[in-house]
Scaffold this motif. Structure first.
Motif, mmCIF file in Angstrom:
data_model
loop_
_atom_site.group_PDB
_atom_site.id
_atom_site.type_symbol
_atom_site.label_atom_id
_atom_site.label_comp_id
_atom_site.label_asym_id
_atom_site.label_seq_id
_atom_site.Cartn_x
_atom_site.Cartn_y
_atom_site.Cartn_z
ATOM 1 N N THR A 47 0.840 -1.192 0.000
ATOM 2 C CA THR A 47 0.000 0.000 0.000
ATOM 3 C C THR A 47 0.872 1.238 0.000
ATOM 4 O OG1 THR A 47 -1.694 -1.139 1.285
ATOM 5 C CG2 THR A 47 -1.756 1.260 1.326
ATOM 6 N N VAL A 48 0.506 2.218 -0.790
ATOM 7 C CA VAL A 48 1.154 3.529 -0.715
ATOM 8 C C VAL A 48 0.551 4.222 0.505
ATOM 9 C CG1 VAL A 48 1.464 5.774 -1.834
ATOM 10 C CG2 VAL A 48 1.484 3.685 -3.207
ATOM 11 N N PRO A 49 1.383 4.758 1.392
ATOM 12 C CA PRO A 49 0.845 5.357 2.622
ATOM 13 C C PRO A 49 0.217 6.734 2.410
ATOM 14 C CG PRO A 49 3.207 5.553 2.601
ATOM 15 C CD PRO A 49 2.835 4.755 1.386
ATOM 16 N N LEU A 50 -0.257 6.996 1.227
ATOM 17 C CA LEU A 50 -0.873 8.283 0.900
ATOM 18 C C LEU A 50 -2.065 8.023 -0.002
ATOM 19 C CD1 LEU A 50 -0.756 11.442 0.790
ATOM 20 C CD2 LEU A 50 0.664 11.176 -1.242
ATOM 21 N N ASP A 51 -3.168 8.685 0.285
ATOM 22 C CA ASP A 51 -4.342 8.618 -0.579
ATOM 23 C C ASP A 51 -4.991 9.992 -0.573
ATOM 24 O OD1 ASP A 51 -6.191 7.490 -2.286
ATOM 25 O OD2 ASP A 51 -7.431 6.656 -0.695
ATOM 26 N N LEU A 52 -5.230 10.519 -1.740
ATOM 27 C CA LEU A 52 -5.799 11.863 -1.885
ATOM 28 C C LEU A 52 -6.982 11.839 -2.838
ATOM 29 C CD1 LEU A 52 -2.435 13.769 -2.457
ATOM 30 C CD2 LEU A 52 -3.777 13.772 -0.363
ATOM 31 N N GLY A 53 -7.843 12.803 -2.715
ATOM 32 C CA GLY A 53 -8.951 12.937 -3.650
ATOM 33 C C GLY A 53 -8.468 13.175 -5.071
ATOM 34 N N ILE B 227 3.475 12.202 -7.738
ATOM 35 C CA ILE B 227 4.179 11.853 -6.510
ATOM 36 C C ILE B 227 5.242 12.902 -6.163
ATOM 37 C CG2 ILE B 227 5.910 10.340 -7.563
ATOM 38 C CD1 ILE B 227 3.996 9.678 -4.266
ATOM 39 N N GLY B 228 5.855 13.527 -7.159
ATOM 40 C CA GLY B 228 6.840 14.569 -6.888
ATOM 41 C C GLY B 228 6.237 15.746 -6.145
ATOM 42 N N GLY B 229 5.059 16.158 -6.544
ATOM 43 C CA GLY B 229 4.358 17.232 -5.844
ATOM 44 C C GLY B 229 3.901 16.812 -4.469
ATOM 45 N N ASN B 230 3.487 15.550 -4.349
ATOM 46 C CA ASN B 230 3.087 15.030 -3.033
ATOM 47 C C ASN B 230 4.247 15.094 -2.056
ATOM 48 O OD1 ASN B 230 1.291 12.281 -4.634
ATOM 49 N ND2 ASN B 230 0.569 14.350 -4.224
ATOM 50 N N VAL B 231 5.419 14.672 -2.516
ATOM 51 C CA VAL B 231 6.607 14.690 -1.656
ATOM 52 C C VAL B 231 7.026 16.132 -1.365
ATOM 53 C CG1 VAL B 231 9.059 14.079 -1.516
ATOM 54 C CG2 VAL B 231 7.403 12.411 -2.390
ATOM 55 N N ALA B 232 7.021 16.977 -2.391
ATOM 56 C CA ALA B 232 7.451 18.371 -2.213
ATOM 57 C C ALA B 232 6.591 19.124 -1.205
ATOM 58 C CB ALA B 232 7.434 19.093 -3.565
ATOM 59 N N THR B 233 5.306 18.799 -1.152
ATOM 60 C CA THR B 233 4.396 19.503 -0.248
ATOM 61 C C THR B 233 4.101 18.714 1.024
ATOM 62 O OG1 THR B 233 2.452 18.585 -1.371
ATOM 63 C CG2 THR B 233 3.267 20.728 -2.154
ATOM 64 N N ASN B 234 4.705 17.529 1.156
ATOM 65 C CA ASN B 234 4.462 16.665 2.308
ATOM 66 C C ASN B 234 2.959 16.411 2.474
ATOM 67 O OD1 ASN B 234 5.212 15.035 4.465
ATOM 68 N ND2 ASN B 234 5.162 16.715 5.949
ATOM 69 N N ALA B 235 2.326 16.035 1.374
ATOM 70 C CA ALA B 235 0.879 15.822 1.364
ATOM 71 C C ALA B 235 0.464 14.836 2.455
ATOM 72 C CB ALA B 235 0.442 15.318 -0.007
ATOM 73 N N GLY B 236 -0.653 15.125 3.090
ATOM 74 C CA GLY B 236 -1.132 14.285 4.190
ATOM 75 C C GLY B 236 -2.120 13.247 3.730
ATOM 76 N N GLY B 237 -3.285 13.673 3.344
ATOM 77 C CA GLY B 237 -4.284 12.777 2.804
ATOM 78 C C GLY B 237 -5.032 11.941 3.824
ATOM 79 N N LEU B 238 -5.779 10.994 3.280
ATOM 80 C CA LEU B 238 -6.718 10.190 4.061
ATOM 81 C C LEU B 238 -6.041 9.173 4.980
ATOM 82 C CD1 LEU B 238 -9.239 9.488 1.159
ATOM 83 C CD2 LEU B 238 -9.403 11.234 2.943
ATOM 84 N N ARG B 239 -4.795 8.818 4.702
ATOM 85 C CA ARG B 239 -4.110 7.803 5.506
ATOM 86 C C ARG B 239 -3.092 8.407 6.476
ATOM 87 N NH1 ARG B 239 -3.140 3.950 0.278
ATOM 88 N NH2 ARG B 239 -5.274 3.238 0.082
ATOM 89 N N PHE B 240 -3.123 9.717 6.655
ATOM 90 C CA PHE B 240 -2.127 10.394 7.491
ATOM 91 C C PHE B 240 -2.121 9.872 8.926
ATOM 92 C CE2 PHE B 240 -0.848 13.769 10.414
ATOM 93 C CZ PHE B 240 0.434 14.035 9.942
ATOM 94 N N ARG C 42 -2.967 7.040 10.114
ATOM 95 C CA ARG C 42 -2.473 5.661 10.221
ATOM 96 C C ARG C 42 -0.979 5.555 9.929
ATOM 97 N NH1 ARG C 42 -5.133 0.175 7.843
ATOM 98 N NH2 ARG C 42 -3.595 -1.212 8.766
ATOM 99 N N TYR C 43 -0.499 6.256 8.863
ATOM 100 C CA TYR C 43 0.880 6.073 8.412
ATOM 101 C C TYR C 43 1.796 7.248 8.713
ATOM 102 C CZ TYR C 43 -0.974 2.069 5.865
ATOM 103 O OH TYR C 43 -1.556 0.885 5.534
ATOM 104 N N GLY C 44 1.231 8.365 9.119
ATOM 105 C CA GLY C 44 2.056 9.524 9.428
ATOM 106 C C GLY C 44 2.433 10.336 8.197
ATOM 107 N N SER C 45 3.390 11.207 8.408
ATOM 108 C CA SER C 45 3.847 12.131 7.382
ATOM 109 C C SER C 45 4.446 11.398 6.186
ATOM 110 C CB SER C 45 4.897 13.060 8.001
ATOM 111 O OG SER C 45 5.612 13.733 7.017
ATOM 112 N N LEU C 46 4.183 11.892 4.993
ATOM 113 C CA LEU C 46 4.751 11.300 3.783
ATOM 114 C C LEU C 46 6.270 11.379 3.805
ATOM 115 C CD1 LEU C 46 4.265 9.966 1.049
ATOM 116 C CD2 LEU C 46 4.097 12.243 0.050
ATOM 117 N N HIS C 47 6.827 12.471 4.342
ATOM 118 C CA HIS C 47 8.286 12.594 4.416
ATOM 119 C C HIS C 47 8.900 11.462 5.229
ATOM 120 C CE1 HIS C 47 8.627 17.134 3.297
ATOM 121 N NE2 HIS C 47 8.228 16.382 2.300
ATOM 122 N N GLY C 48 8.152 10.921 6.166
ATOM 123 C CA GLY C 48 8.656 9.815 6.970
ATOM 124 C C GLY C 48 8.775 8.508 6.197
#
Length: 181
Positions: A138-144, A151-164, A166-172
């Motif tokens: 599972t990718v630990p990120l899910d967004l609308g 994914i580059g923008g997700n990482v650059a902005t540290n996107a949180g999303g619906l699984r935040f 459970r899985y924490g920060s994307l940077h982690g």
């Protein structure tokens, strides 16, 4: 209201566009006004830029050559991915060079033993999710916006999303980044 470019920046010239065409395929140097509309407007149609060129590199080497040229010429560059942000950060303010990373859309490796994925920044989140789910992960990120955000923008902005929660920060969960400086 968007502010104007710093006066210390250079203006884009025909010679710059010729250089970009020497680095990229001609179809990856977008100068047609109608074709530029999607790069000059955010997805909510709230912010509007005035860029006269959008570049679609497909390799890190192409990104490096473009950024080297722009740095030497003092041309401002606006990186752009899925253009799904809510604050207009990926929209050119004036005549900046828009560099869309949508052409860098390859999943390079899914290591089933380490539980890691290596991909380029232009990979659409949903494509990455489907690829790793096929391997039982599972990718630990899910967004609308998963069907269009990169994914580059997700990482650059540290996107949180619906699984935040459970899985924490994307940077982690990011093990490394290949950056062009």
């Amino acid at each position: 209201s968007l502010s104007t470019s710093a006066p210390s920046f250079s203006k884009l010239t025909d010679e710059d566009v010729t250089f970009f065409r020497s680095v990229l395929n001609t179809s990856d140097v977008i100068t047609d006004k109608e074709a530029l509309a999607q790069y000059n407007t955010d997805w909510m149609n709230k912010y509007h830029g005035k860029s006269t060129v959008a570049l679609r590199p497909r390799t890190t080497e192409q990104v490096s050559q473009i950024l080297k040229h722009c740095n030497e010429r003092r041309l401002p560059v606006v990186p752009q991915g899925g253009n799904t942000g809510l604050v207009g950060g990926s929209v050119a303010v004036e005549d900046e060079v828009v560099m869309t990373l949508a052409g860098m859309d390859k999943i390079l490796e899914i290591d089933e033993f380490a539980g890691t994925a290596t991909c380029q920044s232009g990979v659409v989140l949903q494509s990455l999710q489907e690829a790793v789910e096929a391997k039982g992960y599972t990718v630990p990120l899910d967004l609308g916006a998963k069907g269009s955000c990169h994914i580059g923008g997700n990482v650059a902005t540290n996107a949180g999303g619906l699984r935040f929660l459970r899985y924490g920060s994307l940077h982690g969960t990011v093990l490394g980044v290949e950056a062009v400086l």
